[in-house]
Scaffold this motif. Structure first.
Motif, mmCIF file in Angstrom:
data_model
loop_
_atom_site.group_PDB
_atom_site.id
_atom_site.type_symbol
_atom_site.label_atom_id
_atom_site.label_comp_id
_atom_site.label_asym_id
_atom_site.label_seq_id
_atom_site.Cartn_x
_atom_site.Cartn_y
_atom_site.Cartn_z
ATOM 1 N N ALA A 36 0.609 -1.306 -0.250
ATOM 2 C CA ALA A 36 0.136 -0.003 0.142
ATOM 3 C C ALA A 36 1.018 1.286 -0.071
ATOM 4 O O ALA A 36 0.547 2.223 -0.905
ATOM 5 C CB ALA A 36 -1.173 0.066 1.079
ATOM 6 N N SER A 37 2.022 1.413 0.822
ATOM 7 C CA SER A 37 2.730 2.479 0.867
ATOM 8 C C SER A 37 3.528 2.669 -0.506
ATOM 9 O O SER A 37 3.658 3.639 -0.894
ATOM 10 C CB SER A 37 3.703 2.384 2.050
ATOM 11 O OG SER A 37 2.927 2.675 3.185
ATOM 12 N N LEU A 38 4.104 1.409 -1.012
ATOM 13 C CA LEU A 38 4.830 1.638 -2.185
ATOM 14 C C LEU A 38 3.822 2.111 -3.399
ATOM 15 O O LEU A 38 4.349 3.114 -4.153
ATOM 16 C CB LEU A 38 5.396 0.255 -2.487
ATOM 17 C CG LEU A 38 6.263 0.041 -3.838
ATOM 18 C CD1 LEU A 38 7.415 1.136 -3.819
ATOM 19 C CD2 LEU A 38 6.677 -1.391 -4.184
ATOM 20 N N PRO A 91 12.220 -0.384 -1.030
ATOM 21 C CA PRO A 91 13.110 -1.295 -1.460
ATOM 22 C C PRO A 91 14.094 -0.905 -2.492
ATOM 23 O O PRO A 91 14.000 -1.422 -3.583
ATOM 24 C CB PRO A 91 12.501 -3.042 -1.608
ATOM 25 C CG PRO A 91 11.385 -2.352 -2.454
ATOM 26 C CD PRO A 91 10.503 -1.107 -1.506
ATOM 27 N N LEU A 92 15.109 -0.174 -2.231
ATOM 28 C CA LEU A 92 15.759 0.748 -3.272
ATOM 29 C C LEU A 92 16.606 -0.194 -4.113
ATOM 30 O O LEU A 92 16.522 0.059 -5.425
ATOM 31 C CB LEU A 92 16.656 2.001 -2.759
ATOM 32 C CG LEU A 92 15.861 3.027 -1.887
ATOM 33 C CD1 LEU A 92 16.785 3.921 -1.338
ATOM 34 C CD2 LEU A 92 14.891 3.603 -2.816
ATOM 35 N N CYS A 93 17.241 -1.270 -3.526
ATOM 36 C CA CYS A 93 18.197 -2.006 -4.341
ATOM 37 C C CYS A 93 17.128 -2.920 -5.107
ATOM 38 O O CYS A 93 17.779 -3.054 -6.536
ATOM 39 C CB CYS A 93 18.981 -2.871 -3.206
ATOM 40 S SG CYS A 93 20.194 -1.986 -2.375
ATOM 41 N N LYS A 94 16.131 -3.205 -4.873
ATOM 42 C CA LYS A 94 15.314 -4.142 -5.768
ATOM 43 C C LYS A 94 14.388 -3.373 -6.904
ATOM 44 O O LYS A 94 14.697 -3.636 -8.270
ATOM 45 C CB LYS A 94 14.307 -4.712 -5.106
ATOM 46 C CG LYS A 94 13.097 -5.671 -5.610
ATOM 47 C CD LYS A 94 13.891 -6.883 -6.334
ATOM 48 C CE LYS A 94 14.327 -7.634 -5.072
ATOM 49 N NZ LYS A 94 14.874 -9.000 -5.626
ATOM 50 N N LEU A 95 14.339 -2.230 -6.624
ATOM 51 C CA LEU A 95 13.959 -1.178 -7.737
ATOM 52 C C LEU A 95 14.841 -0.768 -8.769
ATOM 53 O O LEU A 95 14.707 -0.759 -9.813
ATOM 54 C CB LEU A 95 13.088 0.053 -6.978
ATOM 55 C CG LEU A 95 12.057 -0.118 -6.160
ATOM 56 C CD1 LEU A 95 11.848 0.997 -5.265
ATOM 57 C CD2 LEU A 95 11.125 -0.828 -7.134
ATOM 58 N N ALA A 139 9.349 0.710 -10.143
ATOM 59 C CA ALA A 139 10.901 0.916 -10.902
ATOM 60 C C ALA A 139 10.896 1.555 -12.203
ATOM 61 O O ALA A 139 11.696 2.419 -12.412
ATOM 62 C CB ALA A 139 11.450 -0.462 -11.183
ATOM 63 N N PHE A 140 9.574 1.600 -12.752
ATOM 64 C CA PHE A 140 9.410 2.608 -14.052
ATOM 65 C C PHE A 140 9.377 4.022 -13.669
ATOM 66 O O PHE A 140 9.780 4.803 -14.444
ATOM 67 C CB PHE A 140 8.374 1.958 -14.714
ATOM 68 C CG PHE A 140 7.760 2.901 -15.959
ATOM 69 C CD1 PHE A 140 8.450 2.898 -17.184
ATOM 70 C CD2 PHE A 140 6.738 3.613 -15.514
ATOM 71 C CE1 PHE A 140 7.888 3.888 -18.100
ATOM 72 C CE2 PHE A 140 5.976 4.546 -16.663
ATOM 73 C CZ PHE A 140 6.848 4.573 -17.858
ATOM 74 N N VAL A 141 8.389 4.254 -12.544
ATOM 75 C CA VAL A 141 8.112 5.588 -12.435
ATOM 76 C C VAL A 141 9.331 6.610 -12.051
ATOM 77 O O VAL A 141 8.963 7.708 -12.546
ATOM 78 C CB VAL A 141 6.996 5.738 -11.343
ATOM 79 C CG1 VAL A 141 5.509 5.055 -11.755
ATOM 80 C CG2 VAL A 141 7.493 5.268 -9.767
ATOM 81 N N SER A 142 10.085 6.333 -11.733
ATOM 82 C CA SER A 142 11.237 7.011 -11.106
ATOM 83 C C SER A 142 11.827 7.689 -12.538
ATOM 84 O O SER A 142 12.365 8.923 -12.438
ATOM 85 C CB SER A 142 12.277 6.172 -10.640
ATOM 86 O OG SER A 142 13.542 7.042 -9.973
ATOM 87 N N ASP A 143 12.181 6.704 -13.496
ATOM 88 C CA ASP A 143 12.862 7.225 -14.556
ATOM 89 C C ASP A 143 11.764 7.851 -15.443
ATOM 90 O O ASP A 143 12.012 9.078 -15.911
ATOM 91 C CB ASP A 143 12.897 6.023 -15.471
ATOM 92 C CG ASP A 143 14.122 5.044 -15.028
ATOM 93 O OD1 ASP A 143 14.917 5.877 -14.113
ATOM 94 O OD2 ASP A 143 14.270 3.790 -15.372
ATOM 95 N N TYR A 144 10.401 7.553 -15.400
ATOM 96 C CA TYR A 144 9.220 8.337 -16.161
ATOM 97 C C TYR A 144 9.290 9.757 -15.460
ATOM 98 O O TYR A 144 8.934 10.769 -16.093
ATOM 99 C CB TYR A 144 8.082 7.589 -16.109
ATOM 100 C CG TYR A 144 7.258 8.275 -16.930
ATOM 101 C CD1 TYR A 144 7.116 8.400 -18.398
ATOM 102 C CD2 TYR A 144 5.678 8.810 -16.707
ATOM 103 C CE1 TYR A 144 6.343 9.043 -19.512
ATOM 104 C CE2 TYR A 144 4.927 9.511 -17.444
ATOM 105 C CZ TYR A 144 5.202 9.392 -18.578
ATOM 106 O OH TYR A 144 4.409 10.171 -19.659
#
Length: 672
Positions: A36-38, A91-95, A139-144
């Motif tokens: 939910a938080s992610l 989970p930054l490493c996983k992302l 993982a996608f939205v950071s780049d977008y």
């Protein structure tokens, strides 16, 4: 999975074929992740990013018209900002690992994307299905987000934007002095698919939580959700690749639009699957709560404290309760409400201090959706409460159960459970607010006892109103007047000049009637100490009527008269009058109309005895209402959404329309 390249196109494969190839005997170990938080973090990035991507071309209306071809653009279905748990660590490493996997594709051809899909699914193995979809999207939205931010700044001629955009691999910024129509077309199509994919994954998350609530067997919704997750992840991969291919020729466009069609078609199936899962989860919960279970099992199931993916926490002051066995032998008062309940908290706190040890309160706020703002309000309220508090109660089936079975309609309720998990009272809040500590043990039988027989053991069911007035004004002359069985005009309102005029005319009636009856006057307002008697009066009346009304279909005469009072209070003039004979309420009416009747006292002052005094007052009051053409509107207690059928007018006994809470009878309308 190299053999996959020889298989038919994914767009032509059935769900069973995809599951057989991509998910053979996959094991879900349910890694501990606050989904939910992610997802809330994804929302806070993606929502403004997609808005930016749409708005930067708002002046190119012709281009947009050509692109949309008359179709409506999708939008992200977000009711508002979503709450991120204060202690949430993404989970930054996983992302970063997932982001790196998706960033290395150079075209949208199926054979190019298969290896990426295989790597991502392998990396996500062990997470629940909906967690896999959310992780990929995160993982996608950071780049977008970077893409849209630099796109926006690029148009504003920021000299730093272009070199930073190039090093961040935003290809459209590399060589273009400006963004041409081809890129506008491509970016808008990309943005459209991203919004559709967000909505698609939002539904997957809902289905995932419902599957947990229903505890489905593997062959039911688990297989179905894996198919939806596959297309969600595959589409996110396609969106990432498309960002890297914006400078390519139009040969890639057809391949990209196939994802748009696939997501739209599959979303229809997914929503139908959600409906089925909702029915199953709700049916399972209803069945469970009908069976015999201890209080611990009931609370664990209802609240969902054992769900690793939902950030449900139970606080005992600043301590987080990790085991519901702390209430194993207790009676628990489940306090359901919204967040604006300071008034109720102030009333409950002194009562809670006086409760015996076997009674506990648990506040369960129902907030849809949880946002950062509501989280702040929740934290403020939580720190003001000495009892158990539940954070982010969000079980879909449980909330539905509370609303439908326990009739929560946004107004606070208190459901009382005994140690055996059985409901002792579906809403004890009003009896608690009316009788305070005397409401213990908060059962329906106790409410019957309190409702029908006040603390002074009044002899008749009609003789309860006076005891309320004594509670409100214990230091006045009311107790003496009630004991002496005098007539008492009790009146109030917001108009001081009217109150003064009423006092003068009622005093005249009192003096001229002294030989035949004894009359006293009492104005409800502020006492000499500044205490607001009027506010306490209305609170006590409302709570008593609620308790009385929903238990008795045939109301006593005193309750019928009292039931008119909220109507007088809510009229424009807000002037009202009550006449008591000792403790018994015998008449109530509009203040203005009663004043007119008393003003004509010379015409009927030759009454004989108490009974005729009341009879003549009522007859002349009803006549005056008809002459003035006044409609009668009755404010029936909301009773949390339950309204008894066949309610009769309190004046003429005709059955009234019960489709709404404000009931109107035209018995006094002037038809002449």
């Amino acid at each position: 999975m190299a053999c996959c390249k020889k298989l038919p196109s994914l767009f032509e494969m059935t769900a069973d074929e995809i599951r057989k190839i991509y998910f053979p005997l996959r094991c879900l170990t349910h890694e501990n992740l606050d989904v939910a938080s992610l997802f809330a973090m994804v929302t806070t990035i993606l929502n403004p990013a997609t808005i930016v991507a749409d708005n930067i071309f708002r002046f190119s209306l012709m281009v947009i018209f050509v692109i949309l071809k008359g179709t409506k653009q999708p939008h992200m279905v977000i009711k508002g900002e979503r709450a991120i748990a204060p202690d949430f660590n993404p989970p930054l490493c996983k992302l970063k690992e997932l982001s790196y996997m998706m960033a290395c594709n150079e075209n949208l051809r199926e054979e190019t994307l298969n290896d990426t899909m295989e790597s991502i699914l392998g990396t996500l193995e062990g997470y629940s299905w909906h967690a896999q979809a959310v992780l990929t999207l995160a993982a996608f939205v950071s780049d977008y987000g970077d893409f849209c931010r630099h796109l926006d700044q690029f148009l504003s001629s920021d000299h730093l934007t272009k070199p930073v955009g190039i090093i961040k691999q935003i290809p459209v910024l590399r060589t273009q002095p400006k963004i041409d129509d081809k890129h506008k077309d491509a970016i808008l199509k990309l943005n459209k698919l991203i919004k559709e994919t967000f909505n698609f994954i939002d539904c997957i998350v809902m289905l995932g939580h419902l599957s947990v609530e229903a505890q489905d067997e593997p062959k039911s919704s688990t297989d179905n959700i894996s198919f939806y997750v596959f297309w969600a992840i595959r589409t996110v991969i396609a969106c990432t690749t498309w960002m890297s291919c914006l400078n390519k020729d139009e040969s890639e466009t057809e391949e990209f639009s196939r994802y748009d069609d696939k997501i739209a078609d599959t979303l229809v199936e997914l929503k139908f699957e959600i409906q089925k899962a909702e029915v199953k989860a709700y049916r399972k919960l209803k069945k469970f709560l009908k069976e015999r279970h201890c209080i611990v099992e009931v609370l664990n199931t209802l609240i969902g404290v054992e769900d690793k993916e939902q950030p449900v926490k139970v606080f005992d002051n600043d301590t987080i309760v990790t085991n519901m066995e702390v209430v194993e032998t207790k009676n628990v008062l489940l306090f359901f409400s919204g967040l604006d309940i300071s008034e109720y908290v102030s009333i409950l706190k002194p009562i809670y201090k006086e409760m015996k040890n076997e009674f506990k309160i648990m506040w369960i706020p129902i907030v849809e959706p949880w946002t950062n703002d509501t989280q702040k309000k929740f934290d403020i309220q939580r720190h003001d409460m000495p009892w158990y508090v539940v954070q982010q109660f969000s079980s879909i089936s449980s909330i539905k159960y509370v609303k439908e079975q326990w009739q929560f309609k946004n107004e606070p309720i208190i459901v009382v459970l005994n140690p055996q998990g059985r409901v002792e009272h579906h809403n004890a809040l009003h009896m608690i607010m009316t009788w305070g500590i005397r409401a213990i043990p908060f059962t329906c039988s106790k409410e019957d006892e309190l409702t029908r027989c006040k603390e002074d053991n009044l002899r008749n069911r009609d003789d309860w109103f006076g005891s309320f007035m004594i509670e409100i004004c214990p230091d006045s002359m009311l107790p003496t007047w009630i004991k002496d069985q005098k007539f008492i005009f009790i009146y109030g309102g917001n108009d001081e000049s009217w109150s003064k005029e009423f006092h003068e005319k009622a005093t005249k009636v009192k003096n001229e009637s002294s030989a035949r009856t004894s009359i006293e006057l009492f104005c409800v307002g502020k006492d000499g100490k500044g205490k607001d008697e009027l506010d306490n009066f209305w609170k006590l009346i409302a709570n008593f009527l609620f308790a009385k009304f929903h238990k008795d279909t045939e109301l006593d005469s005193g309750t019928k008269e009292c039931l008119k009072l909220p109507s007088y209070r809510n009229e424009i003039e807000k002037r009202w009058v009550v006449l008591c004979k000792g403790s018994k309420l015998v008449f109530s009416g509009f203040g203005t109309t009663v004043l007119k009747v008393l003003g004509q006292f010379d015409e009927w002052k030759q009454f004989r005895g108490d009974t005729e005094f009341v009879k003549l007052l009522v007859i002349r009051y009803d006549k005056k209402l008809r002459e003035d053409g006044i409609f009668r509107n009755f404010e029936i207690p909301k009773n949390d959404g339950l309204i008894t059928d066949g309610i009769k007018c309190l004046d003429c006994s005709k059955t009234m329309d019960t489709k709404c809470f404000r009931l109107k009878c035209c018995c006094h309308q002037n038809h002449g």
